[in-house]
Design a protein around this motif. Sequence first.
Motif, PDB file in Angstrom:
ATOM      1  N   PHE A  83      45.403  44.733  44.984  1.00  0.00           N
ATOM      2  CA  PHE A  83      44.056  44.843  45.001  1.00  0.00           C
ATOM      3  C   PHE A  83      43.735  43.716  43.351  1.00  0.00           C
ATOM      4  O   PHE A  83      43.055  42.614  43.671  1.00  0.00           O
ATOM      5  CB  PHE A  83      43.132  46.065  43.655  1.00  0.00           C
ATOM      6  CG  PHE A  83      42.623  47.045  44.558  1.00  0.00           C
ATOM      7  CD1 PHE A  83      41.571  47.010  45.074  1.00  0.00           C
ATOM      8  CD2 PHE A  83      43.411  48.196  45.130  1.00  0.00           C
ATOM      9  CE1 PHE A  83      41.026  47.896  45.800  1.00  0.00           C
ATOM     10  CE2 PHE A  83      43.206  49.029  45.620  1.00  0.00           C
ATOM     11  CZ  PHE A  83      41.884  49.023  45.981  1.00  0.00           C
ATOM     12  N   VAL A  84      44.960  43.104  43.230  1.00  0.00           N
ATOM     13  CA  VAL A  84      45.079  42.282  41.968  1.00  0.00           C
ATOM     14  C   VAL A  84      45.204  40.715  43.164  1.00  0.00           C
ATOM     15  O   VAL A  84      44.998  39.645  42.852  1.00  0.00           O
ATOM     16  CB  VAL A  84      46.058  41.595  41.115  1.00  0.00           C
ATOM     17  CG1 VAL A  84      46.255  40.338  40.274  1.00  0.00           C
ATOM     18  CG2 VAL A  84      45.558  42.792  39.720  1.00  0.00           C
ATOM     19  N   ASN A  85      45.987  40.872  44.262  1.00  0.00           N
ATOM     20  CA  ASN A  85      46.786  40.090  45.196  1.00  0.00           C
ATOM     21  C   ASN A  85      45.779  39.302  45.882  1.00  0.00           C
ATOM     22  O   ASN A  85      44.964  38.539  46.420  1.00  0.00           O
ATOM     23  CB  ASN A  85      47.761  40.335  46.013  1.00  0.00           C
ATOM     24  CG  ASN A  85      49.057  41.072  45.093  1.00  0.00           C
ATOM     25  OD1 ASN A  85      49.399  39.528  43.904  1.00  0.00           O
ATOM     26  ND2 ASN A  85      50.069  41.028  45.887  1.00  0.00           N
ATOM     27  N   ALA A  86      44.451  41.075  45.782  1.00  0.00           N
ATOM     28  CA  ALA A  86      44.033  40.081  46.940  1.00  0.00           C
ATOM     29  C   ALA A  86      42.511  39.915  46.639  1.00  0.00           C
ATOM     30  O   ALA A  86      42.184  38.492  46.655  1.00  0.00           O
ATOM     31  CB  ALA A  86      42.821  42.028  47.443  1.00  0.00           C
ATOM     32  N   LEU A  87      42.309  39.473  45.070  1.00  0.00           N
ATOM     33  CA  LEU A  87      41.785  39.542  44.172  1.00  0.00           C
ATOM     34  C   LEU A  87      42.059  37.546  44.457  1.00  0.00           C
ATOM     35  O   LEU A  87      40.888  36.779  44.043  1.00  0.00           O
ATOM     36  CB  LEU A  87      41.283  39.351  42.853  1.00  0.00           C
ATOM     37  CG  LEU A  87      39.842  41.275  42.702  1.00  0.00           C
ATOM     38  CD1 LEU A  87      39.584  41.828  41.325  1.00  0.00           C
ATOM     39  CD2 LEU A  87      38.865  40.748  43.958  1.00  0.00           C
ATOM     40  N   LYS A  88      43.264  37.349  44.181  1.00  0.00           N
ATOM     41  CA  LYS A  88      43.745  36.001  43.712  1.00  0.00           C
ATOM     42  C   LYS A  88      43.869  35.960  44.962  1.00  0.00           C
ATOM     43  O   LYS A  88      43.743  34.299  45.224  1.00  0.00           O
ATOM     44  CB  LYS A  88      45.170  35.942  42.701  1.00  0.00           C
ATOM     45  CG  LYS A  88      44.919  36.425  41.682  1.00  0.00           C
ATOM     46  CD  LYS A  88      46.725  36.886  40.865  1.00  0.00           C
ATOM     47  CE  LYS A  88      46.123  36.454  39.284  1.00  0.00           C
ATOM     48  NZ  LYS A  88      47.501  37.038  39.318  1.00  0.00           N
ATOM     49  N   SER A  89      43.639  35.584  46.234  1.00  0.00           N
ATOM     50  CA  SER A  89      44.150  35.431  47.324  1.00  0.00           C
ATOM     51  C   SER A  89      42.766  35.370  47.840  1.00  0.00           C
ATOM     52  O   SER A  89      42.904  34.434  49.060  1.00  0.00           O
ATOM     53  CB  SER A  89      44.536  36.116  48.070  1.00  0.00           C
ATOM     54  OG  SER A  89      46.280  36.644  47.509  1.00  0.00           O
ATOM     55  N   SER A  90      41.201  35.298  47.179  1.00  0.00           N
ATOM     56  CA  SER A  90      40.294  35.362  48.275  1.00  0.00           C
ATOM     57  C   SER A  90      39.769  34.133  47.933  1.00  0.00           C
ATOM     58  O   SER A  90      38.072  34.346  47.640  1.00  0.00           O
ATOM     59  CB  SER A  90      39.504  36.628  47.700  1.00  0.00           C
ATOM     60  OG  SER A  90      39.747  37.842  47.837  1.00  0.00           O
ATOM     61  N   LEU A 117      40.207  44.100  37.287  1.00  0.00           N
ATOM     62  CA  LEU A 117      40.512  43.191  37.728  1.00  0.00           C
ATOM     63  C   LEU A 117      38.981  42.539  37.825  1.00  0.00           C
ATOM     64  O   LEU A 117      39.090  41.318  38.513  1.00  0.00           O
ATOM     65  CB  LEU A 117      39.566  43.860  39.225  1.00  0.00           C
ATOM     66  CG  LEU A 117      40.362  45.383  39.757  1.00  0.00           C
ATOM     67  CD1 LEU A 117      40.577  46.376  40.706  1.00  0.00           C
ATOM     68  CD2 LEU A 117      42.489  44.618  39.713  1.00  0.00           C
ATOM     69  N   ALA A 118      37.428  42.832  37.056  1.00  0.00           N
ATOM     70  CA  ALA A 118      36.869  41.735  36.928  1.00  0.00           C
ATOM     71  C   ALA A 118      37.453  40.510  35.746  1.00  0.00           C
ATOM     72  O   ALA A 118      36.880  39.044  36.080  1.00  0.00           O
ATOM     73  CB  ALA A 118      36.043  42.740  35.784  1.00  0.00           C
ATOM     74  N   LEU A 119      38.504  41.112  35.076  1.00  0.00           N
ATOM     75  CA  LEU A 119      39.008  39.752  34.127  1.00  0.00           C
ATOM     76  C   LEU A 119      40.073  38.865  34.590  1.00  0.00           C
ATOM     77  O   LEU A 119      39.816  37.917  34.281  1.00  0.00           O
ATOM     78  CB  LEU A 119      39.843  40.400  32.642  1.00  0.00           C
ATOM     79  CG  LEU A 119      39.154  40.014  31.435  1.00  0.00           C
ATOM     80  CD1 LEU A 119      38.119  41.614  31.885  1.00  0.00           C
ATOM     81  CD2 LEU A 119      39.882  40.946  30.437  1.00  0.00           C
ATOM     82  N   VAL A 120      40.883  39.731  35.748  1.00  0.00           N
ATOM     83  CA  VAL A 120      41.303  39.124  37.156  1.00  0.00           C
ATOM     84  C   VAL A 120      40.737  37.914  37.606  1.00  0.00           C
ATOM     85  O   VAL A 120      40.919  37.180  38.193  1.00  0.00           O
ATOM     86  CB  VAL A 120      42.265  39.802  37.966  1.00  0.00           C
ATOM     87  CG1 VAL A 120      42.892  39.300  39.025  1.00  0.00           C
ATOM     88  CG2 VAL A 120      43.031  40.652  37.469  1.00  0.00           C
ATOM     89  N   ALA A 121      39.326  38.425  38.614  1.00  0.00           N
ATOM     90  CA  ALA A 121      38.622  37.593  39.198  1.00  0.00           C
ATOM     91  C   ALA A 121      38.388  36.319  38.561  1.00  0.00           C
ATOM     92  O   ALA A 121      37.789  35.026  39.195  1.00  0.00           O
ATOM     93  CB  ALA A 121      37.441  38.130  39.236  1.00  0.00           C
ATOM     94  N   ALA A 122      37.247  36.609  37.467  1.00  0.00           N
ATOM     95  CA  ALA A 122      37.273  35.865  36.065  1.00  0.00           C
ATOM     96  C   ALA A 122      37.758  34.761  35.741  1.00  0.00           C
ATOM     97  O   ALA A 122      38.413  33.575  36.405  1.00  0.00           O
ATOM     98  CB  ALA A 122      36.757  36.258  34.995  1.00  0.00           C
ATOM     99  N   LYS A 123      39.220  35.047  35.440  1.00  0.00           N
ATOM    100  CA  LYS A 123      40.163  33.683  35.248  1.00  0.00           C
ATOM    101  C   LYS A 123      40.740  33.051  36.488  1.00  0.00           C
ATOM    102  O   LYS A 123      41.601  32.396  36.496  1.00  0.00           O
ATOM    103  CB  LYS A 123      41.937  34.679  34.715  1.00  0.00           C
ATOM    104  CG  LYS A 123      41.298  35.295  33.662  1.00  0.00           C
ATOM    105  CD  LYS A 123      42.663  35.683  33.016  1.00  0.00           C
ATOM    106  CE  LYS A 123      42.577  36.027  30.801  1.00  0.00           C
ATOM    107  NZ  LYS A 123      42.972  34.948  30.628  1.00  0.00           N
ATOM    108  N   SER A 124      40.014  33.856  37.873  1.00  0.00           N
ATOM    109  CA  SER A 124      40.901  33.190  39.609  1.00  0.00           C
ATOM    110  C   SER A 124      40.014  31.925  40.060  1.00  0.00           C
ATOM    111  O   SER A 124      40.084  31.377  40.986  1.00  0.00           O
ATOM    112  CB  SER A 124      40.785  34.721  40.234  1.00  0.00           C
ATOM    113  OG  SER A 124      42.380  34.947  39.845  1.00  0.00           O
ATOM    114  N   GLY A 125      38.700  31.674  38.928  1.00  0.00           N
ATOM    115  CA  GLY A 125      37.952  30.655  39.579  1.00  0.00           C
ATOM    116  C   GLY A 125      36.405  31.560  40.117  1.00  0.00           C
ATOM    117  O   GLY A 125      35.596  31.210  40.409  1.00  0.00           O
TER     118      GLY A 125
END
Length: 395
Positions: free
Chosen positions: A25-32, A49-57
């Motif tokens: 799921f982390v990979n999916a968000l970072k690649s989106s 996952l919310a923090l990962v999405a925010a940190k990924s832009g």
Amino acid sequence: MSKTEPNMLSEHLYLLQEPTWLQHFVNALKSSKLEGKTVAILDAGIGILALVAAKSGAKKVYAIESGPLAKTISVLIESNGLATANIVVMRNIEEIKEKVDIIAIMPLGTLGLHGHGLSRLINARDKCLKPNGLIIPNSLKLMVSPVTDEGSFAYLKDQAEFWGDRNFFGVDLSSEKNTAVLQHYAQTLTGKIDANSLMSSAPTMLEFDLKTIALEAIENFSIPFDFNAVRNGEVHGLAAWFELQVFTHDQVFLSSSIMSGPSTEESQWYTCRYIMPKPLLVTANAKVSGEIKFSGNGNDSYNAVVNMTSDDGVRISHAFPMSHFIAHAMGMPTNVTPADGWHVCDNYSNNVGPISKTQLRRLSGNGSINKGSLVWQEGMRDWTPLGEVAELGDL
């Protein structure tokens, strides 16, 4: 709040210790390609996952969490130096007043069904996903196969036989034996499925396209099957496992799938076996047909009803409320020596085992056992509280 949703850090830990799921799921968000996009994370938990999405832009992230862990998300937002304008914590999807680019949920539960996470995903998709928006996961495949499992059958039979006692401290319990048989065999058994136990050459599969499926189609459905037995033996019930496709984006990125079943070690906590009170005796190439019906229940899960018929006309049927499930290994895991096979009486009075120390740790992490739970393995004189066993001191 979902009835099965962990609401304290100690209960939530076992979810975070599913590295296979979380990494996909982390990979999916970072690649989106999140820059400038809005994202909704359902059942956000502590907000990883919310923090990962925010940190990924991501431009804005909605973290939907109805339980006490919503406070933890807010704390982690601040401690990670993220602006509250970028991550908004909400209690339900109805609070979102715009269309979002991506909706994601990690449906951790038996077969990906227990907890009704996918139903919440479909509801959110219909309410607030932009046209051509992305949902994660976007596909669920369910596989079923007839299974021989003498160990689990004998385990459940032994539990039910207790109620045949006509002199339990002077009390005759036998009037409850028939009810006990129905209830003990109604337990859904979770854990690793041995490929050698399958009685068909290939499973039957049902796929849900979560991008388009209607809500009612995932709340009540059935999987018909028609197998030829691969050898002589007994069919004790059905084995079931799943595959989640967590990412496909504009046909640019490769799909990433979480597979749980006989061919993998991934996410074995969520596979299951439905063991029937009476086995079917079959010969090689004999036909076994029937269906398993799933219907949503009021316990944030599903009821499963298995109907099986052999080609000589013998029919068996049984119901399984999937909100009542226990961890029970199929024999000894290949990576566990007999001395490592632990048995434990959990907080729901289920005798679980043999299982590994790793599985004991998971039960401890999700609150199913505690320091006072009785454990036993071969070589011990008697059942002993977990907290008094030196080898298990780190649990």
